[in-house]
Each structure stands twice: as C-alpha cells, then as structure tokens.
Design an enzyme around this catalytic site. Structure first.
Site, PDB file in Angstrom:
ATOM      1  N   CYS A 158       0.849  -1.208  -0.102  1.00 53.15           N
ATOM      2  CA  CYS A 158       0.075   0.039  -0.056  1.00 53.15           C
ATOM      3  C   CYS A 158       0.887   1.254  -0.176  1.00 53.15           C
ATOM      4  O   CYS A 158       2.073   1.203   0.116  1.00 53.15           O
ATOM      5  CB  CYS A 158      -0.890  -0.052   1.290  1.00 53.15           C
ATOM      6  SG  CYS A 158      -2.002  -1.457   1.503  1.00 53.15           S
ATOM      7  N   ARG A 172      -4.910   1.415  -0.672  1.00 58.53           N
ATOM      8  CA  ARG A 172      -4.611   0.064  -0.713  1.00 58.53           C
ATOM      9  C   ARG A 172      -4.342  -0.821  -1.665  1.00 58.53           C
ATOM     10  O   ARG A 172      -5.315  -0.478  -2.955  1.00 58.53           O
ATOM     11  CB  ARG A 172      -5.746  -0.615   0.212  1.00 58.53           C
ATOM     12  CG  ARG A 172      -5.716  -2.068   0.589  1.00 58.53           C
ATOM     13  CD  ARG A 172      -6.760  -2.803   1.361  1.00 58.53           C
ATOM     14  NE  ARG A 172      -6.453  -4.010   1.887  1.00 58.53           N
ATOM     15  CZ  ARG A 172      -7.474  -4.931   1.711  1.00 58.53           C
ATOM     16  NH1 ARG A 172      -8.762  -4.564   1.610  1.00 58.53           N
ATOM     17  NH2 ARG A 172      -6.956  -6.188   2.104  1.00 58.53           N
TER      18      ARG A 172
END
Length: 607
Positions: free
Chosen positions: A2, A50
């Site tokens: 991420c 993410r």
C-alpha cells in the site's frame, strides 16, 4: 502492499484539514489502486491507499482498534499466522483474516517492541490515541520505503516524498548537500535529498510526541562466530530458502516470479514451482524482460558475458513454468509518457537510464496477469555475487567497492556536469566521509584479520548501502503500477546467517555465490548453475543511443534551460557534435533526467 501518509500537529486542530490530508493520500494512488481511507483527529490525520493482497474484504485501512490506536500499514508480515495464534492466547480477538490487524494487535500487546516480533517487509505508522504519540516503523532491510519531515509542531510522513511534498508546509528545496547525495551513488542512511526531509532507516523506529522526535534502532547486523561446516551451512541455507519462499507464496491474488535465467531468480522460481506443485496449485508463472534483437545480436561487455533468454528458457523447461517473455523495443523505452512515469515514480533523477524504464515496462506488463511477484533481488549482496567482491582493486580500495569497478551504466560519470559545481560539491570528499561513516558501523568479530576482516566490511557495505539503491528502484517501479514485489533473499534470518559465514566458505568452490549454488544444485539445470553472474540487461540497440542524442539536441535548443546551473552546456554540445559513442549514453541520460526533474517537480536549488 500500500501507500501510507499522515500529518501530526500538536498546535492545531487537524479535524478539518481533510483537503490537504486527502491531497497527500491521493499522491499514493499508484501504490494502492484498490481502496482508500482517511482518518482524522484533533492532532492527527492518517491516510491510506490499498493494494489488496490478503483478506481482500477485511483489510481496509486506516485500521482502528477500540479507539486505542490507528494503523496505516504497507507491506507483508510473513509470520502473521503464528503471531495471530500467539496474540489470541493473550486474549486478543480478531475481526479479520488480515496481517494488518495482527500488526495493530501486536502494538496493543507489545507497544514499541512489536517490530521485534515481525518477519517481513513493511513500513507503517501507528497513532496512539490515548498518548497522542506517533510511531513510524520500517523493516529490517529497508525493503519498503518511509519518509518523514519534522515541522515546528509535529511531523509529516509518507511512503514516498511526493506524499509529503503535497503538504504546503514543505518546500521543494534541494541544497548542495542534497545534490551530493543525489550524485554520489552511496545511499547515506536517513538522507532523503530534499531539504528538511529524512528517510526512516532500515530497522529503525521513529517516535513523535509533544516533547519532540526520538529515534532508535531495533535491528542491525551483528557479528558472531560461525559454528557450522560447509555441508551444514549449505543445508541451513537451503532450509531457510525453502521456509522463506513457502511463506512468501501466501496470497489471495495471482502470484508469479521474476526470472532472469541467473542463479538467484532461478532458485526462487524452482523452489516456488516445487511448492506450488506440492500444494496442488498448478504451475508457477514467470516473466522476464528482453529487447528486440538482443539475443540474436548480443555483444559481450565488461559486466555481461551472456544474454538472459537462453538460460531463462532452460529453467522454464526444467521446472515446467508457465512463462512469458516481455519483449521491448527502443520506441517503448523512449516513449515520453513512460519516461515521465518513471521519473514520477522515483521522485528523483537517480535512475539507471533504460534499465529503469524497461523495469517499469516489465512490471506494467506483469500487472496485467499478477498482483504479486517474487524476485531474486539482493542475493548478490547476501552471497557475494558482484564483480567487486572478487576484484582485488575494489576489495583493496579505500572507498565503496562499486565505485572502483566497471562503470554501472554511468552511475559515476559526471562528464556533463558543470565544472565549478563539481568543485563546490567535492563529491570525492563526500564519498570519503560516507565511507568512513559506514566502516565505523561494521560489527567486528574479535580476532578476525586480513581478507576475512576486509570481506566482512565489503559485505556490510553492500548489505547496508548498495542494496538500498536497488531495493528502492524495485519498490518504486513496481508500486508505480500496483505490483507487489517480494524479496526472499532479504529475510533477516538468511541475511544474518550468511553474513557471518566466513568468506572462504562463501567461495569454497572457487566461484561467486558458492553457498547458494550448492544449496540449489538439485533443482536447477546445469547451464544455470554454471552461468557467470550477469547484471540486469541494458539495451544494445544503436537506435536507442541515437534517440537519446536527438532528445538531448532538442533540450539544448531551449533558451530557458532549468538545468543550466548543473550542466556544462558547452561540453554537452561538444559531445553531440562528435560521432556517436556508447559511452555518451549515460551522461546524456543524466542531463535529460536532471532537467525533467527540475521542470516537473519545480525544484528550487539552494547552491
């Protein structure tokens, strides 16, 4: 995997600062294309983008634990299943199947000591709601990046400089010290090029409180007497590799390997192929990069004696991989949009020319098939594979060994930099200071002398300095397209064990990487086992060199040249007036990238 970012300020209410915090988070979209989140409190704003790998539905972030702590996390913890069971035994209850929640619960159980329990690649920030304290943590080998920028009343942080630079509290200033680090090719720990910005050091924890900022190392290489003989050492290396790669095959999304036909990536691919087959998960997928006509017209040079493709195909046939060659041409490498994307991914003109561009294009092509890739990166630093480990001039030199061997695609070539600037920067002096600093850190083994003592130093320099250059390149190029690249050879258990094996043992068969070759001799074809080390490929197409020259000519026609403070324009024009030479590529590429960086990032030079 991420992108993380955030802002802590003890002098203002950040609850309403969502526009700026969102702008910081948005810069990380390439690192996290699947989801985003933003959490704010009176003195903290925490952002997250993410890339979903494990527990696709349950791993959303920032993740909050009972209003006690907030986590924004990038990376993978490979022992999260064992840690989860241990934390459950301590009374913790989990809502998800993600490793993210394991890290958060580990903080609630062990506080600042949580990193001692983690095995993986990670960079994360935890905001302790009760204490109003921020913790920044980076993995032991520095596989995942993490930067911070202290302010008068707090700190800004992010996975990449661009996240921090999106906050108006920062200035895009690079001074002489920043230029020294940019050009020296030495990777000084904690140095981030931009004035006022720092990089969390591998194995370091940075804590921010109302009282200020503190730092501590939770891990660093240590020296101890190696007790195993050669057969036991080879067996231990193989056992570690089997365990490491098996752990790193865990994924809820498609996975593959990067394959160059060298010993390192072939070992990873072969072990992965066997493990996937035993788990009933089918064939391993593998990918490699090649250039149009490269194999057919290959010319050996000082560092590359063979092309990759024949060895790639030998390994593929040997293990039964499902393989794809990604073949590029010079038009791909010179595409203005691609070159801009590469600069945007790196934030700095520290690239390796076409080797950066081709790596970006390789990862972009892979991303159409897989979200996770395993790489052979860092085996050369761990096992002693580079030329400079075996070159007496480099070994006995009084500087970083990679600066004394064959030029790394112009990494130390300053032909077109302004002469007065170079005198002012004193890069030889800067390199010497950095080298002395690195040598002072080497963990000595009592009684160790001569070649063994020197090779411990060489290994330490590679494992703490040079490896950072390549890990950063790998991370930026892969995350720019939303691809997670795992690095099995950076598992700290393997690194520590092999670091302490005597140099005579690491070269017991008279070759480079003796321990790795012996450990994998039963799973690799003879051609790959005997292949001499060959670095990542660089195009040999004369058309690419001419395209670079043409672009440089166009640049020098610009009457408003941002890089004029850095470039010797007269020398550049003289070079372009001479017949094309392969040695021209690196300095011309450097000139083009410096100029693009100054323009695109609106850099202010403080010289």
């Amino acid at each position: 995997m991420c992108g993380i970012t955030g802002w802590v300020d003890y002098d203002r209410d950040l609850s309403g600062a969502t526009r700026i915090a969102q702008a910081m988070t948005d810069t990380m979209a390439c690192r996290g294309p699947d989801d985003e989140g933003l959490w704010t409190a009176p003195h903290a704003a925490i952002g997250h983008r993410r890339l979903a790998i494990i527990d696709l539905a349950g791993g959303r972030q920032p993740m909050i634990a009972e209003e006690l702590a907030v986590l924004t996390y990038s990376g993978e913890v490979y022992n999260f299943q064992e840690l989860r069971r241990e934390l459950e035994a301590h009374g913790h209850r989990f809502r998800t199947q993600s490793d993210t929640e394991v890290v958060l619960r580990a903080y609630l159980e062990w506080g600042d000591d949580l990193a001692d329990h983690l095995n993986g690649m990670y960079a994360f920030a935890i905001w302790d709601v009760r204490r109003e304290e921020l913790l920044l943590v980076r993995d032991r080998m520095g596989i995942k990046p993490l930067y911070y920028y202290p302010t008068h009343h707090g700190v800004l942080f992010g996975s990449e400089p661009k996240a921090i630079l999106a906050n108006p509290l920062t200035e895009r200033v690079v001074d002489e010290d920043g230029l020294r680090e940019l050009l020296a090719f030495v990777k000084t720990p904690e140095h981030a090029i931009f004035k006022g910005m720092y990089e969390v050091r591998p194995g370091q924890i940075v804590k921010v409180t109302r009282a200020g900022l503190t730092k501590r190392r939770y891990w660093q290489l240590s020296s101890y007497q190696h007790a195993d003989d050669v057969p036991a050492t080879v067996a231990t290396v193989r056992g570690l590799l089997d365990d490491i790669i098996t752990r790193q095959l865990i994924s809820d999304v498609p996975l593959c390997t990067l394959l160059s036909g060298g010993l390192d990536s072939s070992a990873v691919t072969a072990i992965a192929a066997r493990e996937l087959r035993e788990q009933g998960l089918g064939k391993v997928r593998s990918f490699s990069v090649d250039f149009v006509g490269y194999t057919e017209h290959f010319k050996p040079d000082a560092t590359r004696s063979t092309p990759d493709t024949p060895y790639v195909h030998d390994l593929v046939a040997h293990v039964g991989a499902e393989h794809t060659d990604i073949v590029l041409d010079s038009a791909d490498l010179m595409d203005p949009a691609v070159r801009a994307a590469v600069l945007g991914a790196r934030d700095l003109p520290t690239g390796l020319g076409d080797m950066d561009t081709s790596l970006y294009l390789l990862f972009k092509a892979i991303r159409g098939h897989s979200t996770v890739a395993l790489s052979g990166e860092s085996a050369d630093e761990v096992f002693g594979g580079y030329q400079w480990f075996h070159d007496p001039v480099a070994v006995n030199g009084d500087t970083f060994p990679w600066l004394l061997t064959a030029d790394i695609n112009g990494a130390s070539n300053f032909d077109l930099l302004d002469r007065d600037l170079l005198r002012s920067l004193d890069l030889p002096g800067y390199r010497a200071d950095s080298y002395r600093q690195a040598l002072a850190e080497v963990p000595r083994l009592p009684g160790e002398t001569g070649l063994e003592r020197r090779m411990r130093e060489i290994s330490y320099l590679n494992l703490t300095r040079f490896v950072q250059i390549l890990l950063d390149r790998k991370d930026r190029m892969s995350m720019a397209v939303g691809l997670e690249v795992r690095v099995p050879f950076c598992d700290h258990r393997l690194v520590e064990y092999v670091f302490n094996a005597p140099w005579a043992m690491k070269t017991f068969d008279g070759r480079e990487k003796s321990l790795l070759r012996a450990a994998c001799s039963d799973i690799l074809p003879e051609s790959v086992l005997q292949r001499v080390k060959s670095p990542y490929p660089s195009t040999q197409d004369p058309g690419y060199d001419e395209a670079v020259r043409a672009k440089a000519r166009d640049l020098l026609r610009d009457e408003h040249l941002p890089s004029e403070q850095l470039i010797d324009v007269k020398a550049a024009r003289a070079m372009l007036d001479r017949p094309a030479d392969e040695s021209h590529r690196a300095p011309l590429e450097r000139m083009l990238r410096l100029d693009a960086w100054l323009r695109d990032y609106e850099i202010k030079l403080s010289l």
